[in-house]
Write an enzyme that holds these catalytic residues in place. Structure first.
Site, PDB file in Angstrom:
ATOM      1  N   LYS A 118       9.504  48.245  28.088  1.00  0.00           N
ATOM      2  CA  LYS A 118      10.314  47.086  28.473  1.00  0.00           C
ATOM      3  C   LYS A 118      10.116  45.894  27.541  1.00  0.00           C
ATOM      4  O   LYS A 118      11.057  45.197  27.191  1.00  0.00           O
ATOM      5  CB  LYS A 118       9.884  46.688  29.898  1.00  0.00           C
ATOM      6  CG  LYS A 118      10.979  46.184  30.782  1.00  0.00           C
ATOM      7  CD  LYS A 118      10.504  46.065  32.232  1.00  0.00           C
ATOM      8  CE  LYS A 118       9.215  45.274  32.362  1.00  0.00           C
ATOM      9  NZ  LYS A 118       8.801  45.050  33.754  1.00  0.00           N
ATOM     10  N   LYS A 119       8.845  45.617  27.182  1.00  0.00           N
ATOM     11  CA  LYS A 119       8.548  44.364  26.469  1.00  0.00           C
ATOM     12  C   LYS A 119       8.028  44.561  25.047  1.00  0.00           C
ATOM     13  O   LYS A 119       7.784  43.592  24.339  1.00  0.00           O
ATOM     14  CB  LYS A 119       7.508  43.554  27.253  1.00  0.00           C
ATOM     15  CG  LYS A 119       8.002  43.134  28.639  1.00  0.00           C
ATOM     16  CD  LYS A 119       6.968  42.337  29.403  1.00  0.00           C
ATOM     17  CE  LYS A 119       7.454  41.983  30.801  1.00  0.00           C
ATOM     18  NZ  LYS A 119       6.405  41.409  31.665  1.00  0.00           N
TER      19      LYS A 119
HETATM   20  N1  C2G Z   1       6.583  35.194  38.779  1.00  0.00           N
HETATM   21  C1  C2G Z   1       6.790  33.964  39.386  1.00  0.00           C
HETATM   22  N2  C2G Z   1       6.424  32.810  38.744  1.00  0.00           N
HETATM   23  C2  C2G Z   1       5.849  32.863  37.512  1.00  0.00           C
HETATM   24  C3  C2G Z   1       5.623  34.105  36.886  1.00  0.00           C
HETATM   25  C4  C2G Z   1       6.010  35.268  37.540  1.00  0.00           C
HETATM   26  O1  C2G Z   1       7.326  33.878  40.520  1.00  0.00           O
HETATM   27  N3  C2G Z   1       5.527  31.726  36.922  1.00  0.00           N
HETATM   28  C5  C2G Z   1       7.006  36.420  39.477  1.00  0.00           C
HETATM   29  C6  C2G Z   1       8.100  37.178  38.734  1.00  0.00           C
HETATM   30  O2  C2G Z   1       9.352  36.585  38.955  1.00  0.00           O
HETATM   31  C7  C2G Z   1       7.966  38.563  39.340  1.00  0.00           C
HETATM   32  C8  C2G Z   1       6.463  38.646  39.657  1.00  0.00           C
HETATM   33  O3  C2G Z   1       5.941  37.312  39.591  1.00  0.00           O
HETATM   34  O4  C2G Z   1       8.715  38.661  40.553  1.00  0.00           O
HETATM   35  C9  C2G Z   1       5.732  39.514  38.650  1.00  0.00           C
HETATM   36  O5  C2G Z   1       5.983  39.006  37.365  1.00  0.00           O
HETATM   37  P1  C2G Z   1       5.715  39.907  36.090  1.00  0.00           P
HETATM   38  O6  C2G Z   1       4.338  40.412  36.156  1.00  0.00           O
HETATM   39  O7  C2G Z   1       6.153  39.143  34.892  1.00  0.00           O
HETATM   40  O8  C2G Z   1       6.651  41.129  36.387  1.00  0.00           O
HETATM   41  P2  C2G Z   1       7.728  41.787  35.450  1.00  0.00           P
HETATM   42  O9  C2G Z   1       7.084  42.185  34.159  1.00  0.00           O
HETATM   43  O10 C2G Z   1       8.916  40.897  35.440  1.00  0.00           O
HETATM   44  O11 C2G Z   1       8.001  43.156  36.202  1.00  0.00           O
HETATM   45  O12 C2G Z   1      10.543  46.392  38.453  1.00  0.00           O
HETATM   46  C10 C2G Z   1      10.461  45.078  38.020  1.00  0.00           C
HETATM   47  C11 C2G Z   1       9.332  44.830  37.098  1.00  0.00           C
HETATM   48  O13 C2G Z   1       8.214  45.638  37.327  1.00  0.00           O
HETATM   49  C12 C2G Z   1       8.994  43.352  37.124  1.00  0.00           C
END
Ligand code: C2G
Length: 134
Positions: free
Chosen positions: A45-46
Site C-alpha cells: 500500500k505505502k
Molecule cells: N488516525 C486518526 N488520527 C490520526 C492518525 C490516524 O484518527 N492523527 C486513524 C486513521 O484514520 C485510521 C486509524 O487511525 O482510521 C489507523 O491509522 P493508520 O495506522 O494510518 O491506518 P492505515 O494505514 O490508514 O490503514 O483497511 C484499512 C487500512 O488497514 C487502514
C-alpha cells in the site's frame, strides 16, 4: 442487542491519534474488533515496511482496554469478508478514508470519524530523522 464495531489500521509507532480512534470506535458500540494490517500489506500500500513489526503492532492494539478482539488484515480486498466473519454492525475509519468504504453500507453502518489533528506516524518518523541528522 450487542452492537459490534470494527475498525482497521496499521497502528505503526502507536500514538494519540490511534488511542482516540480506538476509544471513539469503542464508544459507538459494545464490542470492538480491530483488524491490524500485515507488514506485507503495508508495503504493498505505502511502499515501505512499518517501523514496528506486525506481531508488536497487534499486541499493542490488543492491550488497549477498549479493544475486545484483534486479527491480522491480510488484504484490503478481503474487507467485505472480514465484516461478515466478525458480524460487524458498524465499520469505523478515520476521515482520511472518507467515502472509500461506502460500498459496505449494504451490510453495516459505515462511519468516518475526524482524524486527530497534528499527529501522524509519518510526521513522528520525520521528526526523529531530523533530530538524528542535527
Ligand atoms: N488516525 C486518526 N488520527 C490520526 C492518525 C490516524 O484518527 N492523527 C486513524 C486513521 O484514520 C485510521 C486509524 O487511525 O482510521 C489507523 O491509522 P493508520 O495506522 O494510518 O491506518 P492505515 O494505514 O490508514 O490503514 O483497511 C484499512 C487500512 O488497514 C487502514
Amino acid at each position: 442487542m450487542t452492537t459490534r464495531v470494527i475498525t482497521f489500521g496499521t497502528f505503526d509507532v502507536f500514538h494519540i491519534g490511534h488511542v482516540n480512534i480506538l476509544t471513539r470506535a469503542h464508544d459507538l458500540g459494545d464490542h470492538l474488533t480491530v483488524g491490524v494490517s500485515l507488514d506485507a500489506m503495508n508495503f504493498a500500500k505505502k511502499g515501505r515496511y512499518p517501523i514496528y513489526r506486525q506481531e508488536h503492532r497487534l499486541e499493542i492494539v490488543a492491550s488497549m482496554a477498549c479493544v475486545d478482539e484483534v486479527f491480522f488484515e491480510e488484504s484490503l480486498d478481503l474487507k467485505r469478508q472480514y465484516l461478515i466473519d466478525h458480524k460487524a454492525d458498524v465499520l469505523v475509519m478515520g476521515n482520511d478514508w472518507e467515502g472509500r468504504f461506502d460500498e459496505f453500507k449494504d451490510i453495516c453502518e459505515v462511519k468516518y470519524l475526524p482524524r486527530t489533528a497534528d499527529v501522524s506516524t509519518t510526521d513522528i518518523i520525520q521528526a526523529i530523522r531530523s533530530r538524528v541528522e542535527d
